[in-house]
Design an enzyme around this catalytic site. Structure first.
Site, PDB file in Angstrom:
ATOM      1  N   TYR A   1       0.841  -1.210   0.000  1.00 34.56           N
ATOM      2  CA  TYR A   1       0.000   0.000   0.000  1.00 34.56           C
ATOM      3  C   TYR A   1       0.879   1.264   0.000  1.00 34.56           C
ATOM      4  O   TYR A   1       0.689   2.161  -0.832  1.00 34.56           O
ATOM      5  CB  TYR A   1      -0.893  -0.022   1.234  1.00 34.56           C
TER       6      TYR A   1
ATOM      7  N   LYS B   1       1.288   4.311  -3.020  1.00 39.17           N
ATOM      8  CA  LYS B   1       0.912   5.723  -2.821  1.00 39.17           C
ATOM      9  C   LYS B   1       2.126   6.642  -3.022  1.00 39.17           C
ATOM     10  O   LYS B   1       1.969   7.792  -3.453  1.00 39.17           O
ATOM     11  CB  LYS B   1       0.317   5.914  -1.430  1.00 39.17           C
TER      12      LYS B   1
HETATM   13  N1  LIG Z   1      -9.318   5.698   5.784  1.00 42.93           N
HETATM   14  C1  LIG Z   1      -8.105   6.163   6.046  1.00 42.93           C
HETATM   15  O1  LIG Z   1      -7.662   6.185   7.219  1.00 42.93           O
HETATM   16  C2  LIG Z   1      -7.245   6.683   4.952  1.00 42.93           C
HETATM   17  C3  LIG Z   1      -6.019   7.277   5.309  1.00 42.93           C
HETATM   18  C4  LIG Z   1      -5.211   7.796   4.301  1.00 42.93           C
HETATM   19  C5  LIG Z   1      -5.620   7.727   2.977  1.00 42.93           C
HETATM   20  N2  LIG Z   1      -6.806   7.123   2.669  1.00 42.93           N
HETATM   21  C6  LIG Z   1      -7.179   7.079   1.251  1.00 42.93           C
HETATM   22  O2  LIG Z   1      -8.496   7.559   1.103  1.00 42.93           O
HETATM   23  C7  LIG Z   1      -9.109   6.963  -0.049  1.00 42.93           C
HETATM   24  C8  LIG Z   1     -10.476   6.404   0.328  1.00 42.93           C
HETATM   25  O3  LIG Z   1     -10.272   5.407   1.303  1.00 42.93           O
HETATM   26  P1  LIG Z   1     -11.436   4.905   2.285  1.00 42.93           P
HETATM   27  O4  LIG Z   1     -10.865   4.868   3.644  1.00 42.93           O
HETATM   28  O5  LIG Z   1     -12.688   5.632   2.030  1.00 42.93           O
HETATM   29  O6  LIG Z   1     -11.564   3.370   1.785  1.00 42.93           O
HETATM   30  P2  LIG Z   1     -12.824   2.413   1.564  1.00 42.93           P
HETATM   31  O7  LIG Z   1     -13.927   2.747   2.494  1.00 42.93           O
HETATM   32  O8  LIG Z   1     -12.247   1.037   1.563  1.00 42.93           O
HETATM   33  O9  LIG Z   1     -13.302   2.805   0.086  1.00 42.93           O
HETATM   34  C9  LIG Z   1     -12.471   2.543  -1.005  1.00 42.93           C
HETATM   35  C10 LIG Z   1     -13.244   2.781  -2.290  1.00 42.93           C
HETATM   36  O10 LIG Z   1     -12.375   2.416  -3.381  1.00 42.93           O
HETATM   37  C11 LIG Z   1     -13.109   1.584  -4.269  1.00 42.93           C
HETATM   38  N3  LIG Z   1     -12.248   0.652  -5.002  1.00 42.93           N
HETATM   39  C12 LIG Z   1     -11.422  -0.294  -4.513  1.00 42.93           C
HETATM   40  N4  LIG Z   1     -10.846  -0.983  -5.515  1.00 42.93           N
HETATM   41  C13 LIG Z   1     -11.331  -0.461  -6.669  1.00 42.93           C
HETATM   42  C14 LIG Z   1     -11.132  -0.737  -8.039  1.00 42.93           C
HETATM   43  N5  LIG Z   1     -10.348  -1.738  -8.471  1.00 42.93           N
HETATM   44  N6  LIG Z   1     -11.781   0.001  -8.952  1.00 42.93           N
HETATM   45  C15 LIG Z   1     -12.612   1.001  -8.556  1.00 42.93           C
HETATM   46  N7  LIG Z   1     -12.865   1.302  -7.282  1.00 42.93           N
HETATM   47  C16 LIG Z   1     -12.225   0.589  -6.343  1.00 42.93           C
HETATM   48  C17 LIG Z   1     -14.075   0.823  -3.365  1.00 42.93           C
HETATM   49  O11 LIG Z   1     -15.127   0.306  -4.151  1.00 42.93           O
HETATM   50  P3  LIG Z   1     -16.088  -0.899  -3.645  1.00 42.93           P
HETATM   51  O12 LIG Z   1     -17.192  -0.204  -2.899  1.00 42.93           O
HETATM   52  O13 LIG Z   1     -16.515  -1.556  -4.903  1.00 42.93           O
HETATM   53  O14 LIG Z   1     -15.239  -1.796  -2.782  1.00 42.93           O
HETATM   54  C18 LIG Z   1     -14.506   1.925  -2.405  1.00 42.93           C
HETATM   55  O15 LIG Z   1     -15.551   2.684  -2.960  1.00 42.93           O
HETATM   56  C19 LIG Z   1      -8.110   5.912  -0.541  1.00 42.93           C
HETATM   57  O16 LIG Z   1      -7.359   6.449  -1.591  1.00 42.93           O
HETATM   58  C20 LIG Z   1      -7.212   5.682   0.655  1.00 42.93           C
HETATM   59  O17 LIG Z   1      -5.935   5.232   0.297  1.00 42.93           O
HETATM   60  C21 LIG Z   1      -7.630   6.613   3.613  1.00 42.93           C
END
Ligand SMILES: NC(=O)c1ccc[n+]([C@@H]2O[C@H](COP(=O)([O-])OP(=O)(O)OC[C@H]3O[C@@H](n4cnc5c(N)ncnc54)[C@H](OP(=O)(O)O)[C@@H]3O)[C@@H](O)[C@H]2O)c1
Length: 239
Positions: free
Chosen positions: A162, A166
């Site tokens: 991961y 990034k």
């Molecule tokens: N949460 C944190 O603490 C955190 C911290 C730093 C950065 N981020 C970043 O924030 C962003 C959103 O993360 P989140 O926490 O909201 O994660 P999440 O709840 O797991 O949501 C991830 C989203 O990405 C979609 N996705 C995954 N694989 C995909 C693919 N092959 N094609 C198209 N869509 C895909 C998922 O779709 P499905 O619904 O189909 O699974 C879901 O809608 C990410 O870039 C993550 O790296 C998050």
């Protein structure tokens, strides 16, 4: 504020769903992507109460879906004012001594190659738009500067697949920002913070509202705003 048309990837849940909600609530037209059409329809029902929300099918691992999405958007709107590359996976927790190449490839397929391919596919629409903003949702875990400091609180989160996908996304951000600066593009990476979602886990301190705010602010920022930066709610993050 002029009404904008913005594409947000990964809008079915988590931070992407909240970004879609916040942008639609402010009067913008928001296309959110889902890879599962059925789940996408459920989300569409839920989010339509906030404004002009539209569903588009995109799987980052399927380049054909990027071209199909381009064709659909070209026919429907002919332009995009902003793109938020939010969708990503974090499904492997191994460090560099044990991570498998399959895990590395899977994370790069989604979080890097998928984002590069989708962004390239959307460039003609973004060039046709007035606003020209791209936001790449990254993470402080991908920062070489922070990971190099032993005292950094998240230094032990040493997940190579991961984190390195990034870091690559960060380079795409810097590189694309340089290339498209003269065309008036603003292209930045953002760190949403540690947010309670499927990806961030139940114990994360931040809410999706807090996590979405930096992407919303960045995609709406005006023509004189920054490009080629890595930003969080607390300011600039080191690359
Ligand atoms: N949460 C944190 O603490 C955190 C911290 C730093 C950065 N981020 C970043 O924030 C962003 C959103 O993360 P989140 O926490 O909201 O994660 P999440 O709840 O797991 O949501 C991830 C989203 O990405 C979609 N996705 C995954 N694989 C995909 C693919 N092959 N094609 C198209 N869509 C895909 C998922 O779709 P499905 O619904 O189909 O699974 C879901 O809608 C990410 O870039 C993550 O790296 C998050």
């Amino acid at each position: 504020m002029t009404k904008k048309t913005i594409l947000v990837t990964g809008g079915n849940k988590g931070i992407g769903q909240e970004i879609t909600k916040q942008l639609a609530s402010r009067g913008h037209t928001v296309y959110f992507s889902a890879r599962d059409a059925e789940k996408g329809q459920e989300t569409l029902q839920l989010l339509s109460q906030y404004g002009d929300v539209r569903l588009i099918e995109i799987d980052l691992r399927k380049p054909n879906s990027h071209h199909a999405a381009f064709a659909e958007l070209q026919a429907q709107t002919g332009k995009l004012d902003g793109l938020i590359n939010n969708a990503a996976i974090c499904t492997d927790y191994e460090g560099p001594a044990t991570v498998t190449l399959d895990a590395l490839r899977m994370h790069f397929e989604t979080n890097y190659f998928g984002v590069v391919s989708l962004t390239q596919a959307m460039l003609p629409l973004l060039r046709a738009g007035d606003h020209k903003a791209i936001v790449n949702v990254s993470t402080a875990l991908g920062s070489l500067g922070l990971q190099g400091e032993e005292s950094w609180p998240y230094s032990a989160v040493n997940l190579l697949a991961y984190n390195s996908s990034k870091t690559a996304l960060n380079m795409f951000t810097v590189s694309l920002a340089k290339e498209l600066r003269s065309e008036g593009f603003r292209i930045n990476a953002v760190n949403p913070g540690h947010i309670k979602t499927g990806l961030g886990g139940d114990q994360a301190p931040g809410s999706v509202e807090e996590g979405a705010a930096i992407s919303v602010k960045c995609v709406l920022a005006g023509p004189e705003s920054h490009t080629g930066l890595f930003l969080s709610s607390g300011g600039v993050v080191p690359w």
